[in-house]
Enzyme design. Structure first.
Site, PDB file in Angstrom:
ATOM      1  N   ASN A  75       0.813  -1.290   0.067  1.00  0.00           N
ATOM      2  CA  ASN A  75       0.107  -0.052   0.016  1.00  0.00           C
ATOM      3  C   ASN A  75       0.748   1.181  -0.009  1.00  0.00           C
ATOM      4  O   ASN A  75       1.840   1.477   0.713  1.00  0.00           O
ATOM      5  CB  ASN A  75      -0.835   0.042   1.463  1.00  0.00           C
ATOM      6  CG  ASN A  75      -2.179   1.189   1.175  1.00  0.00           C
ATOM      7  OD1 ASN A  75      -2.837   0.862   0.357  1.00  0.00           O
ATOM      8  ND2 ASN A  75      -2.036   1.921   2.311  1.00  0.00           N
ATOM      9  N   GLU A  76       0.548   2.299  -0.877  1.00  0.00           N
ATOM     10  CA  GLU A  76       1.115   3.383  -0.970  1.00  0.00           C
ATOM     11  C   GLU A  76       2.730   3.448  -0.514  1.00  0.00           C
ATOM     12  O   GLU A  76       3.104   3.793   0.661  1.00  0.00           O
ATOM     13  CB  GLU A  76       0.463   4.416   0.154  1.00  0.00           C
ATOM     14  CG  GLU A  76      -0.937   4.792  -0.454  1.00  0.00           C
ATOM     15  CD  GLU A  76      -1.659   5.868   0.037  1.00  0.00           C
ATOM     16  OE1 GLU A  76      -1.122   6.088   1.226  1.00  0.00           O
ATOM     17  OE2 GLU A  76      -2.543   6.466  -0.442  1.00  0.00           O
ATOM     18  N   GLU A 116      -8.609   4.749  -4.152  1.00  0.00           N
ATOM     19  CA  GLU A 116      -9.092   5.269  -3.004  1.00  0.00           C
ATOM     20  C   GLU A 116      -9.553   6.606  -3.176  1.00  0.00           C
ATOM     21  O   GLU A 116      -8.777   7.239  -3.946  1.00  0.00           O
ATOM     22  CB  GLU A 116      -7.771   5.141  -1.989  1.00  0.00           C
ATOM     23  CG  GLU A 116      -7.491   3.909  -1.604  1.00  0.00           C
ATOM     24  CD  GLU A 116      -6.494   4.094  -0.268  1.00  0.00           C
ATOM     25  OE1 GLU A 116      -6.330   5.299   0.161  1.00  0.00           O
ATOM     26  OE2 GLU A 116      -5.759   3.272  -0.221  1.00  0.00           O
ATOM     27  N   GLU A 150      -7.381   6.844  12.053  1.00  0.00           N
ATOM     28  CA  GLU A 150      -8.345   7.623  11.140  1.00  0.00           C
ATOM     29  C   GLU A 150     -10.108   7.065  11.332  1.00  0.00           C
ATOM     30  O   GLU A 150     -10.895   6.882  10.588  1.00  0.00           O
ATOM     31  CB  GLU A 150      -8.084   6.684   9.707  1.00  0.00           C
ATOM     32  CG  GLU A 150      -6.703   7.254   9.208  1.00  0.00           C
ATOM     33  CD  GLU A 150      -6.322   6.896   7.890  1.00  0.00           C
ATOM     34  OE1 GLU A 150      -6.956   5.851   7.248  1.00  0.00           O
ATOM     35  OE2 GLU A 150      -5.721   7.609   7.158  1.00  0.00           O
TER      36      GLU A 150
HETATM   37  C1  GLA Z   1      -4.172   6.352   2.198  1.00  0.00           C
HETATM   38  C2  GLA Z   1      -4.180   4.873   2.687  1.00  0.00           C
HETATM   39  C3  GLA Z   1      -5.443   4.408   3.584  1.00  0.00           C
HETATM   40  C4  GLA Z   1      -5.959   5.507   4.143  1.00  0.00           C
HETATM   41  C5  GLA Z   1      -6.367   6.782   3.429  1.00  0.00           C
HETATM   42  C6  GLA Z   1      -6.932   7.925   4.047  1.00  0.00           C
HETATM   43  O1  GLA Z   1      -4.638   6.579   0.808  1.00  0.00           O
HETATM   44  O2  GLA Z   1      -3.697   3.926   1.491  1.00  0.00           O
HETATM   45  O3  GLA Z   1      -5.009   3.313   4.192  1.00  0.00           O
HETATM   46  O4  GLA Z   1      -5.058   5.938   5.369  1.00  0.00           O
HETATM   47  O5  GLA Z   1      -4.964   7.150   2.721  1.00  0.00           O
HETATM   48  O6  GLA Z   1      -6.171   8.791   4.773  1.00  0.00           O
END
Ligand code: GLA
Length: 692
Positions: free
Chosen positions: A168-169, A321, A369
């Site tokens: 992820n990211e 997302e 979050e």
């Molecule tokens: C990112 C992350 C998610 C969540 C979102 C919202 O895009 O990939 O896990 O944390 O931000 O803040």
């Protein structure tokens, strides 16, 4: 993009895999991150019922589930995931299964503290947040491979599985000793010898010559005023190290199954990864986007990022997302007002996305979050947000014929990570406050607001399909781009290039003869000095053309001046005040069949708009619609010879009338439309052309 043989093949199979996903879903993907490990199983049943109600057909499961899946090293607890996947499958909902390697479990950080990234200041980024890994840590990579393989082994054959979401990211930059080991190996591959490294890094300056590879390490912050070539290579290395982590996990899941897309999620204007390079390794580009609902202008940078994502592979992409309403990470987190989430979702589709996915399905009760909005908010179905999500999910099937379609453009804007890094990450320039995304946006906005379709290109892209290329402040340009650009212009291409471009080569060394080195012949002049403006200083600029050439009269400029001396160019504008009074501010040079327009200063926005739109018009480029206000967006998608015109009104308060380029049907209302459509505030129309 110019692709190598294997990259071209990878693209073809990426397209096939995405086609398979489109066929499987039969329409736009709608859904989001689903984190069932936060809830007990009774809630899962309610989730699935409500997902069906909202038209959800794809959910991303397991992004943060490492601790829940492998609570102790090598001990796997898959039973809950089995149940979740079975349940989703029984409801006809497909799964984008994530490898959970962005957030390692506590036991990993405890048992192997060397996996934790050391930050530039020497402090350890400890457990308790996420992204607490050094991508160069062999132990991290080994443990990530173990959980990835275990998931692939167990779920590759599961009928719900439709896509893999790798980690992820991707993001951390680490300065550990093992990062230095990996950096050294990367440099050895790039340069071959220490001598070549010393040359590339210009190490005779400040006695920085290396005599042993062991002396080469990562550039941590306390040693400020660093070697700019070393800093630039470190940025490239960080991107590559993260990409290696992605590729390793991707290849594991591919061993088990080859027919479904494998992606990871990119971020808006993200500096630490060269997404052009990454896109070649992905089956589809996927983006997370969080425009600030408190900023009425945020749709512009969203549009830019969407166009960039489509351009990275030249393919429909995945909106992975977005927020259903507010986020929770800023000082003040405004909600999306009624209609904003819908407009933002159609905006992504308008720019080529084939999905509308959110973070996340159900709002968390705790954790950082807990106030980040969700498709299903804390107040459940008795909420405005749910109502809007449910309505959108049930509306999207109306436009399903636009799925998989492409969006052609005649104008391209250069957006390259090497250009970005060199300009903003290496210091020691005439001014050190360049904002690359901001400058690119300044050049993109006039085209967007005038309803032109725009692609982005890198130094390696095929330029031949564009009539006009805009180059915002490309301080670094590699030789291969100078060559490609020369061929492009000689062949009839039109270039608009702004100041402080072409100055250094790939090693961040000033090109000779200066300036602007690589672009000197193209712009038809040379520059002997770069003059950043004094604080608040402005200059009057007088265009030399006739009053009707689109850019006549006096305007102001600020921030920067190139001291330009004409060689073969024609002067299009001169300074009418200041130190360079009477000297050229803008050139035009004919090269072969094409021309290059060079801006030696930062023109006020209205003047830059006139120049860009004037050049587009001279190049015969037509806007998608005319007579629409700038806050209305227009994009086109085309599939099987059918055109779909997307119209979006980003004004929250004013309706807008838009004259149509063709007759058609508004797929959202079912109405026939002929001359014009009226869009309410935040209104959307998707006009399918009536084909004769
Ligand atoms: C990112 C992350 C998610 C969540 C979102 C919202 O895009 O990939 O896990 O944390 O931000 O803040």
């Amino acid at each position: 993009m110019t692709a190598t043989g294997s990259a071209a093949e990878a693209d073809a199979s990426g397209r096939d895999r995405m086609d398979a996903l489109r066929r499987r879903l039969g329409g736009f993907a709608f859904g989001g991150d689903y984190n069932p490990e936060q809830w007990d199983s009774a809630v899962w049943r309610e989730d699935v019922d409500l997902m069906r109600r909202a038209g959800v057909n794809l959910v991303t499961v397991g992004v943060f589930a490492w601790a829940a899946l492998e609570p102790e090293p090598g001990v796997f607890t898959f039973e809950w995931m089995d149940e979740v996947l079975d349940l989703l499958h029984s409801a006809g909902i497909s799964v984008d299964l994530a490898t959970p390697t962005m957030a390692p479990p506590a036991w990993l950080s405890q048992n192997f503290p060397e996996t934790l990234p050391m930050m530039a200041d020497g402090e350890t980024f400890g457990f308790g947040n996420r992204l607490h890994y050094d991508p160069s840590s062999p132990v991290y990579r080994e443990r990530a491979a173990i959980i990835t393989r275990a998931l692939a082994e167990r779920y590759s054959g599961h009928p719900a599985l439709a896509m893999w979401h790798i980690s992820n990211e991707y993001g951390p930059t680490a300065y550990n000793e093992q990062s230095s080991v990996a950096f050294r190996a990367w440099l050895q591959r790039r340069y071959g010898s220490l001598e070549a490294l010393n040359d590339a890094w210009y190490t005779r300056f400040w006695s920085q010559t290396y005599t042993d590879w062991a002396q080469v390490d990562v550039p941590a912050v306390p040693r400020s005023w660093m070697n700019p070539a070393r800093q630039l290579d470190f940025k490239r290395f960080v991107s590559d190290a993260l990409l290696e982590c992605f590729v390793a996990e991707r290849d594991i899941v591919r061993e088990y199954r080859d027919d479904i897309p494998v992606v990871t999620n990119f971020m808006r204007f993200y500096r630490n990864a060269d997404y052009w390079k990454w896109a070649r390794e992905e089956d589809a580009v996927a983006l997370d986007i969080y425009p600030d609902p408190g900023d009425e202008d945020s749709w512009v940078s969203a549009a830019l990022n969407f166009d960039l994502m489509r351009s990275l592979k030249g393919e429909p992409w995945v909106l992975m997302e977005q927020a259903a309403s507010a986020v929770s990470q800023w000082k003040v987190n405004n909600v999306k007002r009624p209609g904003m989430m819908r407009a933002g979702s159609y905006q992504a589709i308008a720019h080529g996305s084939d999905t509308v996915l959110y973070f996340q399905w159900r709002a968390s009760r705790g954790g950082h979050e807990r106030f980040h909005s969700a498709m299903l908010p804390h107040s459940g179905t008795a909420s405005r947000t749910w109502g809007e999500v449910e309505a959108l999910g049930n509306e999207l099937p109306l436009i399903k014929d636009a799925l998989g379609s492409s969006a052609p453009a005649d104008v391209a804007v250069l957006f390259d990570w090497d250009a970005w890094w060199a300009l903003t990450e290496t210091h020691g320039l005439p001014r050190n406050d360049f904002d690359y995304p901001g400058l690119v946006t300044d050049h993109y906005r006039p085209l967007l607001e005038a309803h032109h379709a725009v692609d982005f290109v890198s130094f390696d892209s095929d330029l031949s399909r564009y009539r006009m290329l805009v180059i915002p402040n490309a301080y670094l340009v590699p030789d291969r781009f100078v060559e490609a650009l020369t061929r492009y212009v000689e062949g009839g291409g039109v270039v608009v290039c702004s100041f402080f471009s072409g100055v250094v080569d790939e090693t961040n060394q000033v090109r000779q003869p200066a300036y602007p080195g690589g672009l000197r012949t193209l712009i038809g002049g040379y520059i002997d000095e770069y003059l950043p403006a004094r604080a608040g200083e402005t200059f009057e600029v007088q265009f030399t053309g006739a009053a009707d050439d689109g850019a006549a009269g006096a305007v102001t400029a600020n921030w920067w001046q190139d001291s330009v001396h004409v060689e073969s160019a024609t002067v299009r504008a001169v300074y009418a005040s200041g130190l360079l009074q009477g000297r050229p501010a803008m050139l035009e040079n004919t090269v072969g069949e094409g021309r290059v327009v060079y801006l030696g200063t930062r023109l006020e926005p209205a003047a830059l708009t006139r120049v860009l739109l004037g050049e587009a018009q001279r190049s015969g480029i037509r806007a998608l619609v005319t007579d629409a206000p700038p806050t209305v967006e227009a994009t086109l998608r085309e599939a099987d010879g059918v055109s779909f015109l997307f119209l979006l009104n980003h004004s929250e308060s004013h309706a807008a009338e838009v004259r149509l380029p063709f007759e058609g049907h508004d797929l959202l209302t079912g109405a026939s439309v002929t001359d014009a459509v009226t869009l309410g505030p935040l209104g959307v129309a998707v006009v399918r052309a009536v084909t004769p």
